[in-house]
Design a protein around this motif. Structure first.
Motif, PDB file in Angstrom:
ATOM      1  N   ALA A  38     -12.869  -0.694   3.961  1.00 37.09           N
ATOM      2  CA  ALA A  38     -12.605  -2.066   3.525  1.00 37.09           C
ATOM      3  C   ALA A  38     -13.671  -3.009   4.054  1.00 37.09           C
ATOM      4  O   ALA A  38     -14.114  -2.884   5.194  1.00 37.09           O
ATOM      5  CB  ALA A  38     -11.225  -2.522   3.998  1.00 37.09           C
ATOM      6  N   THR A  64     -18.979  -2.473   0.538  1.00 35.73           N
ATOM      7  CA  THR A  64     -18.185  -1.568  -0.302  1.00 35.73           C
ATOM      8  C   THR A  64     -18.631  -1.519  -1.758  1.00 35.73           C
ATOM      9  O   THR A  64     -17.950  -0.910  -2.587  1.00 35.73           O
ATOM     10  CB  THR A  64     -16.699  -1.977  -0.261  1.00 35.73           C
ATOM     11  N   ASN A  88     -12.606   2.458  -1.749  1.00 29.63           N
ATOM     12  CA  ASN A  88     -13.277   1.290  -1.199  1.00 29.63           C
ATOM     13  C   ASN A  88     -12.562   0.035  -1.692  1.00 29.63           C
ATOM     14  O   ASN A  88     -12.268  -0.095  -2.882  1.00 29.63           O
ATOM     15  CB  ASN A  88     -14.745   1.260  -1.629  1.00 29.63           C
ATOM     16  N   VAL A  89     -12.288  -0.880  -0.784  1.00 25.58           N
ATOM     17  CA  VAL A  89     -11.599  -2.107  -1.146  1.00 25.58           C
ATOM     18  C   VAL A  89     -12.323  -3.285  -0.509  1.00 25.58           C
ATOM     19  O   VAL A  89     -12.702  -3.227   0.661  1.00 25.58           O
ATOM     20  CB  VAL A  89     -10.115  -2.072  -0.709  1.00 25.58           C
ATOM     21  N   ASN A  90     -12.569  -4.328  -1.288  1.00 27.65           N
ATOM     22  CA  ASN A  90     -13.265  -5.504  -0.780  1.00 27.65           C
ATOM     23  C   ASN A  90     -12.257  -6.627  -0.587  1.00 27.65           C
ATOM     24  O   ASN A  90     -11.721  -7.171  -1.549  1.00 27.65           O
ATOM     25  CB  ASN A  90     -14.375  -5.935  -1.745  1.00 27.65           C
ATOM     26  N   LEU A  91     -12.006  -6.967   0.658  1.00 25.73           N
ATOM     27  CA  LEU A  91     -11.044  -8.012   1.014  1.00 25.73           C
ATOM     28  C   LEU A  91     -11.729  -9.286   1.489  1.00 25.73           C
ATOM     29  O   LEU A  91     -11.054 -10.221   1.923  1.00 25.73           O
ATOM     30  CB  LEU A  91     -10.092  -7.488   2.102  1.00 25.73           C
ATOM     31  N   GLN A 104      -7.200 -11.065   6.724  1.00 27.74           N
ATOM     32  CA  GLN A 104      -7.888  -9.977   6.034  1.00 27.74           C
ATOM     33  C   GLN A 104      -7.627  -8.651   6.727  1.00 27.74           C
ATOM     34  O   GLN A 104      -7.452  -7.618   6.068  1.00 27.74           O
ATOM     35  CB  GLN A 104      -9.386 -10.272   5.969  1.00 27.74           C
ATOM     36  N   ALA A 108      -6.075  -5.170   5.332  1.00 29.31           N
ATOM     37  CA  ALA A 108      -6.765  -3.888   5.474  1.00 29.31           C
ATOM     38  C   ALA A 108      -5.837  -2.846   6.091  1.00 29.31           C
ATOM     39  O   ALA A 108      -5.830  -1.679   5.674  1.00 29.31           O
ATOM     40  CB  ALA A 108      -8.017  -4.060   6.342  1.00 29.31           C
ATOM     41  N   ARG A 111      -3.571  -1.574   3.554  1.00 31.90           N
ATOM     42  CA  ARG A 111      -4.231  -0.609   2.659  1.00 31.90           C
ATOM     43  C   ARG A 111      -4.544   0.711   3.370  1.00 31.90           C
ATOM     44  O   ARG A 111      -5.140   1.590   2.783  1.00 31.90           O
ATOM     45  CB  ARG A 111      -5.536  -1.215   2.125  1.00 31.90           C
ATOM     46  N   ALA A 113      -6.729   1.244   5.718  1.00 32.03           N
ATOM     47  CA  ALA A 113      -8.172   1.427   5.912  1.00 32.03           C
ATOM     48  C   ALA A 113      -8.437   2.068   7.265  1.00 32.03           C
ATOM     49  O   ALA A 113      -7.847   1.673   8.277  1.00 32.03           O
ATOM     50  CB  ALA A 113      -8.892   0.085   5.820  1.00 32.03           C
ATOM     51  N   VAL A 116     -13.567  -0.362   8.644  1.00 28.24           N
ATOM     52  CA  VAL A 116     -13.775  -1.711   8.119  1.00 28.24           C
ATOM     53  C   VAL A 116     -15.114  -2.242   8.596  1.00 28.24           C
ATOM     54  O   VAL A 116     -15.574  -1.927   9.693  1.00 28.24           O
ATOM     55  CB  VAL A 116     -12.645  -2.693   8.538  1.00 28.24           C
TER      56      VAL A 116
END
Length: 291
Positions: A38, A64, A88-91, A104, A108, A111, A113, A116
């Motif tokens: 993340a 990411t 992959n996650v963009n926070l 944030q 994460a 999720r 993660a 990070v």
């Protein structure tokens, strides 16, 4: 009788194993491999203006992003190990300050993660007036509290902390460009550093130096927080801050945010600082049964 003999032999085997294990021996685990990654931070990690007009462009994020032109950390990790592919996650949120990092981190953790990246702080310094810049002690406390949340929620996770870019470098490379100055003025972009960009007065020179010093102090705070977190946190050692980027690395929509080339530069420099994690073997002590 047979059952007694088997039990005795089993116990003897265990004792023999214990005697054969030297003090301080370790059991080697598999090398670290992230599964869910993340990006946390502000507009830089969100890829803002990297591929469009005043829009986040997460595909070009140094962290990411999945666009091959950037070769983000995620793309490089994916090439090294398929386990992270698609996870992959963009926070990161444009405009975020250190005050937003804990939220944030919470997302994460939700999720799940296990890796990070953090790049946050430019907006703590880029405010309308100097007096509104986040105090260093407040900035450090916020980041420390956010990372503590990550440790509590994902105790096996790892953190990469990137330094804040040198905002004075923006002024140095853009102050003579009328287009850049126009965007800065119309968009009121980072007034603490970029207001009155052509001024050579002692007052304006001193202001720019103070803002740069504040960013440097934020980066020092990041180093302290990461060191306190332990070996599961890696600070980039001011690698991003030291980069002598050019206007070719900046978005032509604002002459402030990194374009795809700028995002690629950050990805390259930061990945070089953490890629040894991929070959590192985690170890844990093997308890001895016999003193």
């Amino acid at each position: 009788m047979l059952r007694t003999t088997v039990t005795a032999l089993t116990g003897l085997t265990a004792l023999t194993t214990a005697w054969a294990t030297p003090a301080g021996a370790t059991r080697t685990a598999e090398p670290w491999r992230p599964v869910i990654m993340a990006a946390l931070g502000d507009s830089i990690s969100a890829g803002f203006n990297a591929c469009g007009w005043y829009l986040p462009c997460t595909s070009r994020s140094w962290s990411t992003g999945d666009h091959q032109s950037v070769r983000s950390q995620y793309v490089r990790l994916r090439a090294a190990d398929a386990a992270v592919a698609g996870n992959n996650v963009n926070l990161a949120i444009p405009g975020s300050t250190s005050a937003d990092l804990a939220g944030q981190v919470t997302r994460a953790v939700g999720r799940r993660a296990d890796y990070v990246t953090v790049l946050i702080g430019a907006q703590d310094a880029c405010v309308s007036e100097e007096r509104l810049m986040t105090p260093v002690a407040v900035y450090e406390r916020r980041v420390a509290e956010a990372l503590a949340l990550f440790r509590a929620g994902r105790p096996g996770g790892r953190v990469f902390v990137a330094s804040i870019p040198d905002v004075k470098r923006l002024w140095q490379i853009g102050r003579k460009d009328p287009v850049a100055r126009g965007f800065w003025a119309v968009g009121r972009i980072c007034p603490t550093m970029l207001a009155r960009p052509t001024s050579t007065s002692a007052t304006d020179r001193a202001r720019r130096d103070r803002v740069r010093a504040r960013v440097a102090d934020y980066n020092a705070a990041l180093a302290r927080v990461c060191a306190a977190y332990g070996p599961a946190c890696r600070f980039d050692g001011n690698e991003v801050f030291r980069q002598r980027f050019t206007t070719g690395h900046l978005s032509k929509w604002d002459f402030f945010h990194p374009n795809a080339a700028g995002q690629k530069l950050i990805a390259e420099k930061t990945y070089a600082m953490m890629r040894d994690w991929l070959t590192e073997e985690e170890t844990e002590p093997v308890p001895l049964l016999i003193p």
